[in-house]
Design a protein around this motif. Structure first.
Motif: not given
Length: 240
Positions: A146-154, A159-160, A162-170
């Motif tokens: 459960a902890e591994e799943d929660e950490r992977e989810k976060k 990452e999502k 960061l991708e959104t911010r990078a797309a807006k900056a671009k």
């Protein structure tokens, strides 16, 4: 040998001594009497040793029970036994429950968000030489599923973002580049765009009391309207 054996030897010895009183010259009875006396001495020694050992254990238990246990409070740092592997790991006590003689502690292991309930025997003070800043990775327990799943989810969520911010900056950079390209082409064609090449889009008239106008808007600058103090004249029907 125990007390029952000792009593048996003593009864037998009394019987042998009674027989010897009737036949004092009987060598077999004399030999048996001597053996019984030795057995009685051995039994008495064994019983005394057993009683001494029992008394020592009882004193040790009393001393252990009288030794004050560590008093914990919410927020204390400690070592707690993890139910997953039975090993001890650094933790923090979040709350305390249960009866005084049977405390239950809610703890959180360092570096983990999951809460676990442990008994008094599963909590102990940190060693004197414990240094959190240099604690090795090997001292960390394994994550549960459960902890591994929660950490992977976060991790994926971050990452999502960061991708959104990078797309807006671009996108913003592309818009700026498009505008600058358009402005340069306009300048080459003789069309002056205010705000480009260091010029201001605002302009004021020569009159220092004039209002600000916007160049390139196709409208003249706002005329200055003189302020006149309004005078109220009383009407005939107004009470004075």
């Amino acid at each position: 040998m125990d007390k029952a054996d000792l009593e048996t030897y003593q009864v037998q010895l009394s019987q042998v001594e009674l027989a010897l009183s009737a036949d004092p010259s009987n060598t077999e009875l004399s030999s048996l009497r001597d053996e019984l006396k030795e057995l009685i001495e051995l039994a008495q020694t064994a019983i005394a040793q057993a009683e001494a050992a029992s008394t020592s254990k009882s004193d040790a238990r009393k001393q252990a029970n009288s030794t004050p246990t560590h008093t914990w409070a919410a927020g204390d740092e400690c070592l707690a036994k993890y139910s997953g592997d039975g090993q001890w790991y650094p933790a923090r006590i979040t709350s305390i429950g249960g009866a005084v003689e049977n405390r239950v502690y809610s703890i959180v292991f360092k570096g983990y968000n999951t809460t676990e309930l442990v008994k008094s025997s599963e909590v102990k003070p940190l060693p004197a030489n414990y240094a959190p800043s240099i604690a090795s990775a090997s001292n960390k327990r394994k994550l549960t599923k459960a902890e591994e799943d929660e950490r992977e989810k976060k991790k994926k969520k971050n990452e999502k973002k960061l991708e959104t911010r990078a797309a807006k900056a671009k996108e913003q950079t592309q818009k700026q580049a498009t505008w600058q390209k358009f402005a340069k082409k306009s300048e080459k064609k003789g069309v002056h765009i205010a705000g480009v090449a260091g010029t201001s889009i605002f302009k004021t008239p020569d009159n220092p009391l004039g209002k600000v106008g916007v160049t390139g808007s196709g409208k003249g600058m706002t005329e200055v309207a003189s302020k006149i103090k309004h005078k109220f004249e009383p009407k005939e029907d107004d009470p004075l």
